[in-house]
Write an enzyme that holds these catalytic residues in place. Structure first.
Site: not given
Ligand SMILES: NC(=O)c1ccc[n+]([C@@H]2O[C@H](COP(=O)([O-])OP(=O)(O)OC[C@H]3O[C@@H](n4cnc5c(N)ncnc54)[C@H](OP(=O)(O)O)[C@@H]3O)[C@@H](O)[C@H]2O)c1
Length: 279
Positions: A183, A187
């Site tokens: 994650y 990002k």
């Protein structure tokens, strides 16, 4: 006599413990307090002038993810402050709105798998807001990368090619392209790749856990939200933030002129700007 001595010594110990507790509590509250509120009080006054000047430039913007928890509040905030002469929502489905305030919105329904075919939807907007995203639990690993990296990146490329000068990306606390967590890595990667596109202004927002009553079931997020909501009742934290504060910060920041082309707003920066500006 010995009873009095015992009483005095017990009272002394209790006072000592109480003092330590008070000092520790005060230290905790000071540590988590938002810094420098004065700076942003004056900014709230300047904001009115900035809004007025911005409004007169008849700019247009687009929002990606306007059906999501943050996107819908960003849209509401933009409409309430009437900053743009045209607002376009770019999404995978047509949205319906009851309120009259939404009647002049333009909607572009696109297929994110074939975004090049929809380049026209990204043309002619001065500012882009991106609140797009999904989760690994919802879309699987590949699906998460498709949405949070590929769709976001392609949209930014088309926006740049279409003439946008500002791009505002809602990323996440801890985003880091070298992270071993998927994650945070995704990002961080998309943040860096968009920077390379060279927008005149590029703002990256890194909120912590979003405090919002989400309809959709996300157990881990729910648990984190309950924990941080209880905690933030006594003090603000660097770990969580209410969605309206993020939206206010994204909109207010559009009006400011930082020295750097690229700026990163961490959770506390978002909280300071969002709580103090544009009241
Ligand atoms: N949740 C948190 O605590 C948290 C914390 C920090 C950062 N963030 C990040 O902040 C951003 C916004 O989060 P949020 O919770 O406000 O978002 P959200 O409520 O989950 O909304 C996501 C938006 O992305 C769109 N979307 C999702 N999957 C899509 C797909 N396959 N194709 C096209 N559009 C798609 C949704 O459209 P539909 O309505 O059509 O599905 C919706 O408009 C995300 O990037 C998220 O990673 C979240």
């Amino acid at each position: 006599m010995s009873v009095v001595k015992l009483l005095v010594s017990t009272l002394g110990k209790a006072t000592g413990i109480l003092t330590i507790v008070v000092v520790v509590l005060a230290a905790v509250l000071i540590y988590f307090e938002d810094p420098d509120p004065v700076k942003y009080t004056s900014m709230a006054e300047d904001m009115k002038t900035l809004e007025e000047n911005f409004r007169q430039q008849n700019k247009s913007c687009f929002i990606l993810g306007a059906s999501g928890e943050t996107g819908q509040v960003v849209l509401k905030e933009l409409l309430a402050r009437n900053l743009f002469s045209k607002i376009t929502l770019i999404g995978r489905r047509q949205l319906t709105f009851e309120d009259k305030a939404y009647e002049n919105l333009v909607q572009e329904v696109v297929d994110f798998e074939k975004l090049d075919d929809y380049a026209a939807a990204f043309q002619g907007h001065d500012v882009g807001y991106c609140c797009l995203g999904t989760t690994k639990a919802k879309a699987g690993t590949d699906g998460f990368i498709r949405v949070d990296h590929d769709y976001v990146m392609k949209s930014a490329e088309l926006a740049k090619a279409g003439g946008s000068t500002q791009f505002h990306l809602e990323s996440s606390r801890g985003a880091d392209k070298s992270s071993s967590f998927l994650y945070l890595k995704v990002k961080g990667q998309v943040e860096a790749e968009i920077e390379a596109l060279g927008f005149d202004r590029y703002a990256i927002y890194r909120p912590g856990v979003l405090l919002v009553d989400r309809q959709e079931s996300r157990p881990a997020e729910w648990l984190a939200r309950k924990f941080f909501s209880a905690f933030s009742a006594v003090s603000s934290t660097s770990m969580a933030i209410p969605v309206p504060v993020v939206a206010k910060a994204m909109v207010s920041n559009t009006l400011l002129q930082p020295e750097q082309k690229t700026e990163i707003l961490e959770n506390k920066d978002i909280a300071s700007l969002g709580k103090s500006a544009g009241k």
